[in-house]
Scaffold this active site. Structure first.
Site, PDB file in Angstrom:
ATOM      1  CG  ASP A  17      90.397  20.523  97.466  1.00 32.87           C
ATOM      2  OD1 ASP A  17      90.121  21.733  97.507  1.00 32.87           O
ATOM      3  OD2 ASP A  17      91.475  20.082  96.999  1.00 32.87           O
TER       4      ASP A  17
HETATM    5  N1  DGT Z   1      82.352  23.420  85.807  1.00 33.45           N
HETATM    6  C1  DGT Z   1      83.537  22.826  86.097  1.00 33.45           C
HETATM    7  N2  DGT Z   1      84.212  23.232  87.188  1.00 33.45           N
HETATM    8  C2  DGT Z   1      85.379  22.596  87.420  1.00 33.45           C
HETATM    9  C3  DGT Z   1      85.913  21.607  86.594  1.00 33.45           C
HETATM   10  N3  DGT Z   1      87.095  21.197  87.124  1.00 33.45           N
HETATM   11  C4  DGT Z   1      87.295  21.900  88.244  1.00 33.45           C
HETATM   12  N4  DGT Z   1      86.259  22.738  88.418  1.00 33.45           N
HETATM   13  C5  DGT Z   1      86.091  23.699  89.496  1.00 33.45           C
HETATM   14  C6  DGT Z   1      85.254  23.136  90.612  1.00 33.45           C
HETATM   15  C7  DGT Z   1      85.761  23.897  91.803  1.00 33.45           C
HETATM   16  O1  DGT Z   1      85.053  25.126  91.899  1.00 33.45           O
HETATM   17  C8  DGT Z   1      87.194  24.193  91.435  1.00 33.45           C
HETATM   18  C9  DGT Z   1      88.111  23.247  92.158  1.00 33.45           C
HETATM   19  O2  DGT Z   1      88.621  23.937  93.247  1.00 33.45           O
HETATM   20  P1  DGT Z   1      88.247  23.472  94.738  1.00 33.45           P
HETATM   21  O3  DGT Z   1      87.968  22.016  94.759  1.00 33.45           O
HETATM   22  O4  DGT Z   1      89.285  24.024  95.618  1.00 33.45           O
HETATM   23  O5  DGT Z   1      86.844  24.168  95.022  1.00 33.45           O
HETATM   24  P2  DGT Z   1      86.620  25.741  95.154  1.00 33.45           P
HETATM   25  O6  DGT Z   1      87.810  26.383  95.767  1.00 33.45           O
HETATM   26  O7  DGT Z   1      86.182  26.277  93.826  1.00 33.45           O
HETATM   27  O8  DGT Z   1      85.373  25.845  96.086  1.00 33.45           O
HETATM   28  P3  DGT Z   1      85.313  25.288  97.584  1.00 33.45           P
HETATM   29  O9  DGT Z   1      86.693  25.340  98.130  1.00 33.45           O
HETATM   30  O10 DGT Z   1      84.787  23.889  97.471  1.00 33.45           O
HETATM   31  O11 DGT Z   1      84.341  26.209  98.267  1.00 33.45           O
HETATM   32  O12 DGT Z   1      87.360  23.963  90.057  1.00 33.45           O
HETATM   33  C10 DGT Z   1      85.150  21.219  85.445  1.00 33.45           C
HETATM   34  O13 DGT Z   1      85.525  20.360  84.660  1.00 33.45           O
HETATM   35  N5  DGT Z   1      83.975  21.854  85.255  1.00 33.45           N
END
Ligand code: DGT
Length: 218
Positions: A79
């Protein structure tokens, strides 16, 4: 430290960026989205918040798996949050929020913290830590902010910026591992694997025999 049985890594994340990062590093993870409601966790410290959320994501997926005798099964939850100006920032609420954030962030710096929780389902052990990378934001114009927000990219990512996408043009530098900004630190994953008595080379699935070049993924 290596293992004779195959190692299966389950990525408890919907993030395509995290999956691509592992694939480029020779690791083909299975993906099981945790479905964790991130609003259920509140913390004063960014490092504590992202670690607790990473732990919850990994545990939620671990609870859906059964250990197998034929392979070593690992679950990785991650996260990411941005610590900026004394606040903890995840994904922006909407375009207006992303705009306001960039009007505050431009020309200044923040720290992107990514919590990692690795669970060894086979031996019921775990290793976890937070990786942190300082990010310096360029002093971008109102027009650049408007154009960037209009793409929608900032709305989907923690901190309202990417390092490997359109947002990369709006950073002037970082101190730390770039993977931490994307959402998964490979150097930290290597250390966490060592804590559960594994080497990252045990997870390589794309290295051809004889060590030829790793398959380049499309
Ligand atoms: N491609 C890319 N994605 C990024 C970057 N910084 C942050 N992110 C994305 C990755 C994650 O999908 C999101 C961060 O949010 P989270 O850690 O809560 O994950 P998310 O909710 O997307 O998916 P998850 O909860 O792990 O199923 O932002 C970056 O520099 N490049």
């Amino acid at each position: 430290m290596s293992t004779s049985v195959p190692v299966r890594l389950v990525l408890a994340s919907q993030s395509p960026a995290r999956r691509k990062l592992l694939q480029a590093a020779g690791i083909e993870p299975d993906v099981l989205v945790s479905g964790v409601d991130e609003s259920q966790v509140v913390s004063e410290r960014a490092e504590d918040l992202c670690l607790e959320l990473a732990r919850l994501k990994a545990q939620a997926v671990r609870d859906r798996l059964r250990p197998s005798r034929d392979e070593r099964t690992l679950v990785l939850g991650c996260d990411s949050v941005l610590a900026f100006d004394g606040e903890i920032l995840g994904k922006p609420d909407d375009a207006a929020d992303a705009t306001r954030r960039w009007q505050r962030m431009r020309g200044r710096s923040g720290v992107l913290h990514t919590g990692h929780s690795l669970i060894d389902v086979t031996y019921e052990s775990r290793a976890e830590a937070v990786a942190s990378t300082t990010v310096h934001f360029a002093d971008i114009s109102d027009e650049e902010i408007a154009a960037y927000v209009a793409t929608g990219e900032p709305l989907a990512v923690a901190g309202a910026f990417t390092i490997d996408g359109l947002g990369g043009a709006f950073l002037t530098g970082i101190e730390g591992d770039p993977g931490t900004v994307v959402g998964l630190s490979l150097p930290l994953l290597r250390r966490l694997l060592a804590e559960v008595e594994l080497s990252i080379v045990d997870l390589w699935t794309k290295v051809a025999p004889g060590g030829q070049e790793i398959e380049h993924l499309g």
